[in-house]
Design an enzyme around this catalytic site. Sequence first.
Site, mmCIF file in Angstrom:
data_model
loop_
_atom_site.group_PDB
_atom_site.id
_atom_site.type_symbol
_atom_site.label_atom_id
_atom_site.label_comp_id
_atom_site.label_asym_id
_atom_site.label_seq_id
_atom_site.Cartn_x
_atom_site.Cartn_y
_atom_site.Cartn_z
ATOM 1 N N GLY A 39 4.829 145.780 15.055
ATOM 2 C CA GLY A 39 4.287 146.309 16.303
ATOM 3 C C GLY A 39 3.368 145.375 17.053
ATOM 4 O O GLY A 39 2.468 145.840 17.756
ATOM 5 N N LYS A 40 3.584 144.064 16.953
ATOM 6 C CA LYS A 40 2.709 143.112 17.643
ATOM 7 C C LYS A 40 2.859 143.220 19.157
ATOM 8 O O LYS A 40 1.866 143.304 19.889
ATOM 9 C CB LYS A 40 3.020 141.690 17.167
ATOM 10 N N GLU A 96 25.934 152.557 -13.414
ATOM 11 C CA GLU A 96 24.783 153.163 -12.729
ATOM 12 C C GLU A 96 23.990 154.059 -13.675
ATOM 13 O O GLU A 96 22.757 154.147 -13.576
ATOM 14 C CB GLU A 96 25.267 153.972 -11.515
#
Length: 605
Positions: A209-210, A427
């Site tokens: 968010g600069k 898995e």
Amino acid sequence: MRTIVKNFLIFFLVFLLLASLFSLYDSGDNKAEQVSLDQIVLAIDEGTAKNIEISGDELTATLSDGRVMRTQKEPTDSLSQLVANYSVDPAKLRGVTIEVKQASGLSFWLITILPFLLPILLLVGFIYFMSRQIQGANSRALSFGQAKAKEISSQEKKNQVTFKDVAGVAEAKQELEEVVEFLKSPQKFLNLGARIPKGALLVGPPGTGKTLLARAVAGEANVPFFHISGSEFVEMFVGVGASRVRDLFARAKKAAPCIVFVDEIDAVGRQRGTGLGGSHDEREQTLNQILVEMDGFEANTNVIVVAATNRPDVLDPALLRPGRFDRLVILDQPDIKDREAILKVHAKEKPLAEDVSLRVIAERTPGFSGADLANLLNEAAILAARRNQKKLTQVDCVEALEKVMLGPERKSHLLSEKEKKITAYHEAGHALVAHFLPAADPVHKISIISRGRAGGYTLKLPTEDKHMHPKSEFVADLAVMLAGHAAEREIFGEVTTGAQSDLKRATKLARQLITEFGMSDKLGPRTFGLKEELVFLGREITEQRDYSEKVAQAIDEEVSRFLKAAYRTAQGTIKQQRAKLELIVQTLIKKEVIERNEFEALMAH
């Protein structure tokens, strides 16, 4: 050149069109038959001529059978003289209707002057437009050195952003609130001898968010906002970048108080003296001009430069000294509270169902930036719209999360029964070992449905945000990564290529434990290898070895030792909990997906 040729073709086509229209107008009635003068006289003598129209030197005769004949007579002879010259009885003219027409002024101008005037007008118009094109090219050449900064005026309420629109960066907003106060009431600080900061550098990973924060500063201060990217200064012509810097700051001083935002400043702000172009590199000249402009501001100019980068390590030290970028504002990845606040901001315009829990989504998104969270809710909205729903549900959000993290479901990628069974054991091995190792993160979901490039996946997430990771956690992660490989070997007696990604990640992590984190008991607390970077190219391309060949062999041995120990841990857990492994596999083959609650219930048996 292409524009000139295009305009020439347009004028040529217009000329042809007008010439065609003029020829149609001049041709008159195409039904009239061009004949000799004696034929019309013969028609009068025979009494077949019903009507004769005289227009100047032109005779048009309409016969009784409907035919129309046209001819030219001498300008000095009248119709009666013409008939007398051909020895025709003048009484025969009494049965013929004779009309005499005078040419109108418009017809006279069109017929007489237009053929000469039209080419002249077209030529004058062509020259005029060509001169306009040349002037436009000259003006563009003169404006080549002007900055291409986009200006957002303080009156543009539609695009205005305030601190309320930015969530999750409380410390950064606190730092920048002082900048807003400087812009709103500069005299309050000047009276106390305080110097207005010249610039603020926003540093953080991509998506934190600069740019949004810089726009919020402009919106809170209600001042003009100039936005330009660092790459827009650099051109192939020497001096253009410096000229654009001068033009940008000149515009900013006229609009003061205002904010100049330079995004990705590392494109021009990298350390000098390291480029391939030497000290007279165009990029370095641009940087020199930025340094001069920032250090040349008057005390009451009220122009603040805000820049953003995710590579502060490559910036020139002259940029970071006091008097240029006085404030260094760090934007970190949001923690769980910040992620929940960011989700609330992005969910304002999205209708959410009652079962949606933003807190749960925030818990499942460690490491996500603000941009990632906005994209997650956008993907959830797309899924809901695709299903013709009126609101977003928790299922949409969870599926969007998995899509963002792992890729879209590949439902067309059907596994054979054998491959499905191998994937289920693989898995199940990951999930089983993760459950029985205390230092491993809890399992949230197990699936054997293909997503992205993975044939199946085990989703395990931490219960809280972590900033420091102990060695025991990494060792447990290594065992979990190798558990799928160990399960295949334990059940089927051989392994498949399904563990390729797991082996690659495990090997990388084991090397990091030794060379970067200093967690090897044998090699001790030190790092190995120096990352060497070419600043001009902007990427890491080599690693300088600061150790001997003997140490390199010891590092390889330590990597193998870590991996073998993790493999033995995974193998031992699978052998001890074989019954629970089979239970997970049977459930996976039947349902294909196991959520956290169901998985924990299976493990409780």
